[in-house]
Design an enzyme around this catalytic site. Structure first.
Site, mmCIF file in Angstrom:
data_model
loop_
_atom_site.group_PDB
_atom_site.id
_atom_site.type_symbol
_atom_site.label_atom_id
_atom_site.label_comp_id
_atom_site.label_asym_id
_atom_site.label_seq_id
_atom_site.Cartn_x
_atom_site.Cartn_y
_atom_site.Cartn_z
ATOM 1 N N ARG A 15 0.813 -1.227 0.012
ATOM 2 C CA ARG A 15 -0.096 0.061 0.003
ATOM 3 C C ARG A 15 0.871 1.164 -0.083
ATOM 4 N NH1 ARG A 15 -3.447 -1.070 5.136
ATOM 5 N NH2 ARG A 15 -1.588 -2.504 5.695
ATOM 6 N N LYS A 75 1.731 2.178 7.153
ATOM 7 C CA LYS A 75 2.228 1.211 8.468
ATOM 8 C C LYS A 75 2.938 2.233 9.218
ATOM 9 C CE LYS A 75 0.937 -2.007 9.378
ATOM 10 N NZ LYS A 75 -0.465 -2.330 9.931
ATOM 11 N N TYR A 94 -0.897 4.671 10.623
ATOM 12 C CA TYR A 94 -1.244 3.818 11.708
ATOM 13 C C TYR A 94 0.085 3.647 12.385
ATOM 14 C CZ TYR A 94 -5.232 2.199 8.957
ATOM 15 O OH TYR A 94 -6.477 2.285 8.198
ATOM 16 N N HIS A 96 -0.549 1.671 16.294
ATOM 17 C CA HIS A 96 -0.856 0.748 17.036
ATOM 18 C C HIS A 96 0.187 0.629 18.292
ATOM 19 C CE1 HIS A 96 -3.680 -0.639 14.245
ATOM 20 N NE2 HIS A 96 -2.900 -0.566 13.027
ATOM 21 N N GLU A 118 -5.583 5.122 13.699
ATOM 22 C CA GLU A 118 -6.551 4.204 14.390
ATOM 23 C C GLU A 118 -7.276 4.779 15.475
ATOM 24 O OE1 GLU A 118 -3.292 3.529 14.431
ATOM 25 O OE2 GLU A 118 -2.551 3.157 16.347
ATOM 26 N N SER A 134 -10.563 -1.663 8.049
ATOM 27 C CA SER A 134 -11.314 -3.020 8.851
ATOM 28 C C SER A 134 -12.264 -3.723 7.995
ATOM 29 C CB SER A 134 -11.932 -2.274 10.184
ATOM 30 O OG SER A 134 -11.082 -2.094 11.240
ATOM 31 N N ASP A 198 -20.726 -10.141 20.627
ATOM 32 C CA ASP A 198 -20.371 -8.715 20.865
ATOM 33 C C ASP A 198 -20.846 -8.464 22.316
ATOM 34 O OD1 ASP A 198 -19.367 -6.281 18.868
ATOM 35 O OD2 ASP A 198 -19.847 -5.652 21.165
ATOM 36 N N SER A 220 -21.692 -11.603 24.197
ATOM 37 C CA SER A 220 -20.435 -12.296 24.468
ATOM 38 C C SER A 220 -20.055 -12.207 26.051
ATOM 39 C CB SER A 220 -19.237 -11.174 23.750
ATOM 40 O OG SER A 220 -17.985 -11.834 23.955
ATOM 41 N N LEU A 240 -12.177 -4.813 19.772
ATOM 42 C CA LEU A 240 -11.474 -3.762 19.768
ATOM 43 C C LEU A 240 -11.784 -2.885 20.970
ATOM 44 C CD1 LEU A 240 -8.849 -1.748 18.598
ATOM 45 C CD2 LEU A 240 -10.537 -0.610 17.485
ATOM 46 N N VAL A 267 -7.594 -11.175 13.734
ATOM 47 C CA VAL A 267 -7.371 -9.645 13.012
ATOM 48 C C VAL A 267 -7.034 -8.695 14.024
ATOM 49 C CG1 VAL A 267 -8.540 -7.966 11.411
ATOM 50 C CG2 VAL A 267 -9.341 -10.365 11.230
ATOM 51 N N ALA A 268 -7.413 -8.917 15.248
ATOM 52 C CA ALA A 268 -7.056 -7.813 16.430
ATOM 53 C C ALA A 268 -5.193 -7.830 16.792
ATOM 54 C CB ALA A 268 -7.864 -8.241 17.414
ATOM 55 N N ASP A 270 -3.102 -6.684 15.393
ATOM 56 C CA ASP A 270 -2.270 -5.453 15.573
ATOM 57 C C ASP A 270 -2.373 -4.536 16.741
ATOM 58 O OD1 ASP A 270 -4.873 -4.777 15.251
ATOM 59 O OD2 ASP A 270 -4.576 -3.418 13.319
ATOM 60 N N ALA A 299 -0.543 -8.758 10.520
ATOM 61 C CA ALA A 299 -0.900 -7.527 11.271
ATOM 62 C C ALA A 299 -1.101 -6.414 10.062
ATOM 63 C CB ALA A 299 0.344 -7.172 12.015
ATOM 64 N N MET A 301 -3.244 -7.250 7.209
ATOM 65 C CA MET A 301 -3.790 -8.073 6.038
ATOM 66 C C MET A 301 -4.121 -7.139 4.877
ATOM 67 S SD MET A 301 -6.401 -10.015 8.905
ATOM 68 C CE MET A 301 -7.384 -10.804 7.636
HETATM 69 N N1 LIG Z 1 -4.776 -7.122 10.930
HETATM 70 C C1 LIG Z 1 -5.145 -6.358 10.130
HETATM 71 O O1 LIG Z 1 -4.427 -6.097 9.141
HETATM 72 C C2 LIG Z 1 -6.004 -5.385 10.667
HETATM 73 C C3 LIG Z 1 -6.728 -5.257 11.793
HETATM 74 N N2 LIG Z 1 -7.494 -4.512 12.321
HETATM 75 C C4 LIG Z 1 -7.834 -4.739 13.556
HETATM 76 O O2 LIG Z 1 -9.170 -5.266 13.963
HETATM 77 C C5 LIG Z 1 -9.694 -4.927 15.087
HETATM 78 C C6 LIG Z 1 -11.059 -4.796 15.033
HETATM 79 O O3 LIG Z 1 -11.261 -3.264 14.443
HETATM 80 P P1 LIG Z 1 -12.758 -2.681 14.188
HETATM 81 O O4 LIG Z 1 -13.880 -4.009 13.646
HETATM 82 O O5 LIG Z 1 -12.685 -1.785 13.152
HETATM 83 O O6 LIG Z 1 -13.276 -2.276 15.722
HETATM 84 P P2 LIG Z 1 -14.769 -1.670 15.855
HETATM 85 O O7 LIG Z 1 -14.357 -0.733 17.075
HETATM 86 O O8 LIG Z 1 -15.639 -1.459 14.794
HETATM 87 O O9 LIG Z 1 -15.296 -3.090 16.568
HETATM 88 C C7 LIG Z 1 -14.936 -3.745 17.636
HETATM 89 C C8 LIG Z 1 -16.025 -4.683 18.431
HETATM 90 O O10 LIG Z 1 -15.570 -5.461 19.402
HETATM 91 C C9 LIG Z 1 -16.528 -5.345 20.362
HETATM 92 N N3 LIG Z 1 -15.838 -5.864 21.610
HETATM 93 C C10 LIG Z 1 -15.089 -5.324 22.501
HETATM 94 N N4 LIG Z 1 -14.726 -6.014 23.472
HETATM 95 C C11 LIG Z 1 -15.191 -7.232 23.321
HETATM 96 C C12 LIG Z 1 -15.563 -8.467 23.927
HETATM 97 N N5 LIG Z 1 -14.819 -8.981 25.031
HETATM 98 N N6 LIG Z 1 -16.181 -9.669 23.202
HETATM 99 C C13 LIG Z 1 -16.813 -9.447 22.169
HETATM 100 N N7 LIG Z 1 -16.750 -8.268 21.500
HETATM 101 C C14 LIG Z 1 -16.179 -7.136 21.771
HETATM 102 C C15 LIG Z 1 -16.799 -3.924 20.639
HETATM 103 O O11 LIG Z 1 -18.140 -3.771 21.045
HETATM 104 C C16 LIG Z 1 -16.860 -3.581 19.030
HETATM 105 O O12 LIG Z 1 -18.296 -3.685 18.609
HETATM 106 C C17 LIG Z 1 -8.784 -3.782 15.723
HETATM 107 O O13 LIG Z 1 -7.570 -4.111 16.316
HETATM 108 C C18 LIG Z 1 -7.973 -3.383 14.349
HETATM 109 O O14 LIG Z 1 -6.958 -2.542 14.483
HETATM 110 C C19 LIG Z 1 -8.247 -3.921 11.418
HETATM 111 C C20 LIG Z 1 -7.655 -3.756 9.995
HETATM 112 C C21 LIG Z 1 -6.563 -4.535 9.625
HETATM 113 C C1 LIG Z 2 -5.284 -1.210 10.371
HETATM 114 C C2 LIG Z 2 -4.036 -1.601 10.175
HETATM 115 O O1 LIG Z 2 -3.043 -2.055 10.893
HETATM 116 C C3 LIG Z 2 -3.595 -1.957 8.542
HETATM 117 O O2 LIG Z 2 -4.524 -1.703 7.599
HETATM 118 O O3 LIG Z 2 -2.597 -2.495 8.439
HETATM 119 MG MG LIG Z 3 -2.019 -3.617 11.193
#
Ligand SMILES: NC(=O)C1=CN([C@@H]2O[C@H](COP(=O)(O)OP(=O)(O)OC[C@H]3O[C@@H](n4cnc5c(N)ncnc54)[C@H](O)[C@@H]3O)[C@@H](O)[C@H]2O)C=CC1
Ligand SMILES: CC(=O)C(=O)O
Ligand SMILES: [Mg+2]
Length: 372
Positions: A15, A75, A94, A96, A118, A134, A198, A220, A240, A267-268, A270, A299, A301
């Site tokens: 990217r 990144k 970003y 993190h 973020e 996301s 959730d 959840s 998150l 996915v979380a 990061d 991290a 994706m």
């Molecule tokens: N690995 C990667 O490439 C990428 C990773 N991410 C990561 O994905 C994660 C999620 O991001 P988003 O969906 O945008 O966040 P978001 O804030 O839209 O959704 C997170 C959800 O988790 C829920 N939650 C919190 N604690 C919980 C629990 N104990 N049990 C069940 N649900 C719970 C919240 O209520 C919320 O609805 C973040 O860490 C983000 O940084 C995002 C994009 C790319």
């Molecule tokens: C959100 C993030 O860390 C990514 O898109 O790589």
């Molecule tokens: Mg990341």
């Protein structure tokens, strides 16, 4: 203002922080734009596209970091990039930081002003600069998890949609935010039986109203998770707590109860990951196995689909980039509390409470940072 965009150097990260479209917009607003040669190639933008947009091309990242008042990236800066940052410079990318003490310390020591995509917020409780990635990562998660489920890739050999007479895969999505919603939609679209967990009842109601019977929702809790994890062929970790280290919801002991060859897509990761056994992986070597359970923990994706992801990220960052360049970070953050929420580091201080809490570091309030 002089805006600079270096080429990403994280492994398999194609990217780019600035699209030619965004460069054109910045130039039209009177800014100078410097892009490292080849920075956009992985996303399908050659140097000529940037030149046509009015940008200049720099031969090296050194030039970008030396000249730019505002550095825009995708990144987090890696160690060799962090060494080039300096006081008075603004970094917009970003970060993190919560699970990354080395980066946190080096950014603080550099004196840079760092605004993390973020943690920028919006007035509906969302994270507008995290959301596009996301969406991408959420849509990728079932596709990549399905690949890891294939026998030749170490998985359990289960087809997402099943076939007539044979049931589909069971997919559990933990966290029904942006990642979780998109993952659930795609997994359900592939024919899997999907459950989304959730902690927010409001969120579960919204999902139920929007998606009806396409997938189920459950509140959840430890009990629900214990009940559902045994049955899952794939678990997507999508929780998150903004800025903070992800809670560990699946422990190593839980893996023994899972089906051998089942897949965890964290996915979380990061934000440190929501499975105890996760550690970050790269697109080059994305999957590892612990106690017979496949872990996909990349991290970055969206780096797998750099063209789509760069366009999506560029749409979201453009207004904030123009505000930062047009007003300077101080005025832009003073005028917009949502951009101010993105301020993580300034002039030798950490300015994000969630990161301070995660690492036990004193935090300077972003309000006070505006005066520092
Ligand atoms: N690995 C990667 O490439 C990428 C990773 N991410 C990561 O994905 C994660 C999620 O991001 P988003 O969906 O945008 O966040 P978001 O804030 O839209 O959704 C997170 C959800 O988790 C829920 N939650 C919190 N604690 C919980 C629990 N104990 N049990 C069940 N649900 C719970 C919240 O209520 C919320 O609805 C973040 O860490 C983000 O940084 C995002 C994009 C790319
Ligand atoms: C959100 C993030 O860390 C990514 O898109 O790589
Ligand atoms: Mg990341």
């Amino acid at each position: 203002m002089q805006i600079g965009c270096p080429r990403e150097i994280k492994p398999q990260e194609f990217r780019v922080g600035l699209t030619p479209n965004a460069a054109r917009e910045a130039v039209a607003h009177g800014h100078a734009v410097l892009v490292e040669t080849g920075a956009g190639l992985g996303a399908g933008f050659d140097d000529d596209a940037y030149i046509a947009a009015g940008a200049r091309i720099a031969a090296s990242a050194d030039e970008i970091f030396a000249e730019a008042e505002l550095v825009v990236k995708v990144k987090e800066p890696l160690a060799q990039e962090r060494r080039r940052l300096r006081e008075g410079q603004v970094l917009f990318t970003y970060l993190h930081l919560a699970p990354d003490p080395d980066q946190t310390r080096e950014l603080i020591d550099s004196g840079v002003t760092a605004i993390a995509y973020e943690t920028v917020t919006d007035d509906r409780g969302g994270l507008p600069l995290l959301a596009p990635m996301s969406e991408v990562a959420g849509r990728l998660a079932p596709q990549l998890g399905a690949w890891a489920l294939q026998k030749a890739n170490g998985g359990r050999g289960v087809l997402m949609g099943g076939v007539p007479g044979v049931g589909p895969a069971e997919v559990l999505v933990i966290g029904g935010g942006v990642v979780g919603t998109h993952a659930a939609r795609i997994a359900a679209g592939m024919g899997a039986r999907v459950t989304v967990l959730d902690r927010s009842l409001l969120r579960l109601r919204q999902l139920d109203e929007t998606f009806g019977a396409a997938f189920s929702t459950r509140y959840s809790s430890e009990g629900t998770l214990a009940e559902l994890i045994d049955r899952a062929d794939m678990v997507v970790g999508a929780v998150l707590i903004p800025g903070a280290t992800a809670p560990k919801l699946v422990r190593r002991a839980d893996l023994a109860r899972m089906k051998p060859g089942a897949v965890l897509v964290d996915v979380a990761i990061d934000q440190g990951g929501c499975f105890e056994t996760s550690h970050p992986t790269t697109h080059e070597d994305p999957v590892f196995s612990v106690d017979g359970i496949q872990h996909y923990c990349v991290a970055n994706m969206p780096g797998a689909v750099p063209r789509s992801a760069t366009l999506a990220l560029g749409n979201a960052t453009m207004p904030f980039l123009l505000a930062l360049a047009g007003k300077g970070w101080r005025q832009a953050c003073a005028d917009d509390p949502h951009l101010r929420a993105g301020l993580n580091v300034h002039a030798g201080h950490l300015t994000c409470y969630a990161v301070g809490l995660a690492q036990g570091i004193d935090v300077l309030s972003p309000h006070l940072a505006l005066k520092a």
